[in-house]
Design a protein around this motif. Structure first.
Motif, PDB file in Angstrom:
ATOM      1  N   ILE A 136       0.841  -1.198   0.000  1.00  0.00           N
ATOM      2  CA  ILE A 136       0.000   0.000   0.000  1.00  0.00           C
ATOM      3  C   ILE A 136       0.881   1.254   0.000  1.00  0.00           C
ATOM      4  O   ILE A 136       0.619   2.210  -0.734  1.00  0.00           O
ATOM      5  CB  ILE A 136      -0.964  -0.001   1.209  1.00  0.00           C
ATOM      6  N   ALA A 137       1.918   1.240   0.812  1.00  0.00           N
ATOM      7  CA  ALA A 137       2.785   2.410   0.922  1.00  0.00           C
ATOM      8  C   ALA A 137       3.613   2.651  -0.335  1.00  0.00           C
ATOM      9  O   ALA A 137       3.825   3.793  -0.740  1.00  0.00           O
ATOM     10  CB  ALA A 137       3.702   2.262   2.139  1.00  0.00           C
ATOM     11  N   PHE A 138       4.108   1.576  -0.956  1.00  0.00           N
ATOM     12  CA  PHE A 138       5.041   1.744  -2.070  1.00  0.00           C
ATOM     13  C   PHE A 138       4.505   1.264  -3.420  1.00  0.00           C
ATOM     14  O   PHE A 138       5.068   1.617  -4.459  1.00  0.00           O
ATOM     15  CB  PHE A 138       6.352   1.008  -1.769  1.00  0.00           C
ATOM     16  N   GLY A 139       3.449   0.464  -3.418  1.00  0.00           N
ATOM     17  CA  GLY A 139       2.965  -0.145  -4.653  1.00  0.00           C
ATOM     18  C   GLY A 139       2.512   0.844  -5.707  1.00  0.00           C
ATOM     19  O   GLY A 139       2.678   0.612  -6.905  1.00  0.00           O
ATOM     20  N   GLY A 140       1.934   1.964  -5.308  1.00  0.00           N
ATOM     21  CA  GLY A 140       1.435   2.947  -6.264  1.00  0.00           C
ATOM     22  C   GLY A 140       2.450   3.980  -6.690  1.00  0.00           C
ATOM     23  O   GLY A 140       2.163   4.832  -7.519  1.00  0.00           O
ATOM     24  N   GLN A 147      12.097   6.810  -4.775  1.00  0.00           N
ATOM     25  CA  GLN A 147      13.362   7.462  -4.441  1.00  0.00           C
ATOM     26  C   GLN A 147      13.137   8.652  -3.519  1.00  0.00           C
ATOM     27  O   GLN A 147      13.884   8.850  -2.556  1.00  0.00           O
ATOM     28  CB  GLN A 147      14.086   7.898  -5.713  1.00  0.00           C
ATOM     29  N   ASP A 148      12.110   9.454  -3.785  1.00  0.00           N
ATOM     30  CA  ASP A 148      11.809  10.612  -2.932  1.00  0.00           C
ATOM     31  C   ASP A 148      11.476  10.179  -1.506  1.00  0.00           C
ATOM     32  O   ASP A 148      11.974  10.749  -0.537  1.00  0.00           O
ATOM     33  CB  ASP A 148      10.641  11.421  -3.503  1.00  0.00           C
ATOM     34  N   MET A 155      17.601  10.905   4.733  1.00  0.00           N
ATOM     35  CA  MET A 155      18.183  12.221   5.012  1.00  0.00           C
ATOM     36  C   MET A 155      17.808  12.723   6.395  1.00  0.00           C
ATOM     37  O   MET A 155      18.510  13.527   6.982  1.00  0.00           O
ATOM     38  CB  MET A 155      17.761  13.230   3.955  1.00  0.00           C
ATOM     39  N   SER A 156      16.690  12.241   6.931  1.00  0.00           N
ATOM     40  CA  SER A 156      16.256  12.710   8.247  1.00  0.00           C
ATOM     41  C   SER A 156      16.925  11.944   9.381  1.00  0.00           C
ATOM     42  O   SER A 156      16.704  12.258  10.545  1.00  0.00           O
ATOM     43  CB  SER A 156      14.734  12.596   8.366  1.00  0.00           C
TER      44      SER A 156
END
Length: 163
Positions: A136-140, A147-148, A155-156
């Motif tokens: 759900i988080a990455f599939g779309g 990458q973003d 980076m955080s």
């Protein structure tokens, strides 16, 4: 020394081949050590522990495997980026496989087998939930979106830049 060729041309070819082989080894060494260093330092311990997993599994040391999986789980859960990742699903799936192995062993009473089957089912359902949430988080997301998202997470986290 009879293994050293007598012809100068043969010696030159052998020398050139040895030098090329050494250059190839040096390039591979540099390339693959860079890949190994590129692994996320926040979960490097979990990756190292997974190497022991195969050793324990080969010798059927189930208690050691469960303990190791608990440690690996703890490492992933302690890092924000991984706390809901598919890697946790893999750990839970591996735990379920231990319980299934125990359930099918011949020496257990039926009640104990059923308990192990229930434990395996619980771990499998949890792993499926992690997999589904990860999809759900990455599939779309397209490659740029992934990458973003990953870049923001990395980076955080100051640990990445101090290791």
């Amino acid at each position: 020394m009879s293994f050293i060729p007598k012809h100068k041309g043969t010696r030159v070819i052998i020398l050139v081949m040895v030098i090329l082989a050494l250059i190839g080894i040096a390039i591979a060494w540099v390339y693959y050590s860079g890949i190994n260093r590129s692994a996320d330092p926040r979960v490097r311990d979990a990756r190292t522990m997974y190497a022991r997993y195969n050793i324990y599994a080969a010798s059927n040391e189930q208690e050691k495997i469960l303990s190791l999986l608990d440690s690996i789980y703890g490492v992933f859960k302690s890092v924000k980026h991984y706390e809901n990742s598919y890697e946790i699903g893999v750990v839970l799936n591996n735990r379920a496989s231990i319980y299934l192995t125990r359930a099918i062993s011949d020496t257990l009473v039926n009640e104990v087998k059923m308990q192990y089957l229930a434990m395996a089912e619980h771990e499998l359902l949890r792993s499926i939930e992690y997999y589904q949430n990860w999809i759900i988080a990455f599939g779309g997301l397209n490659e740029s979106g992934i990458q973003d998202t990953v870049y923001k997470d990395f980076m955080s986290d100051p640990v990445i830049f101090t290791d």
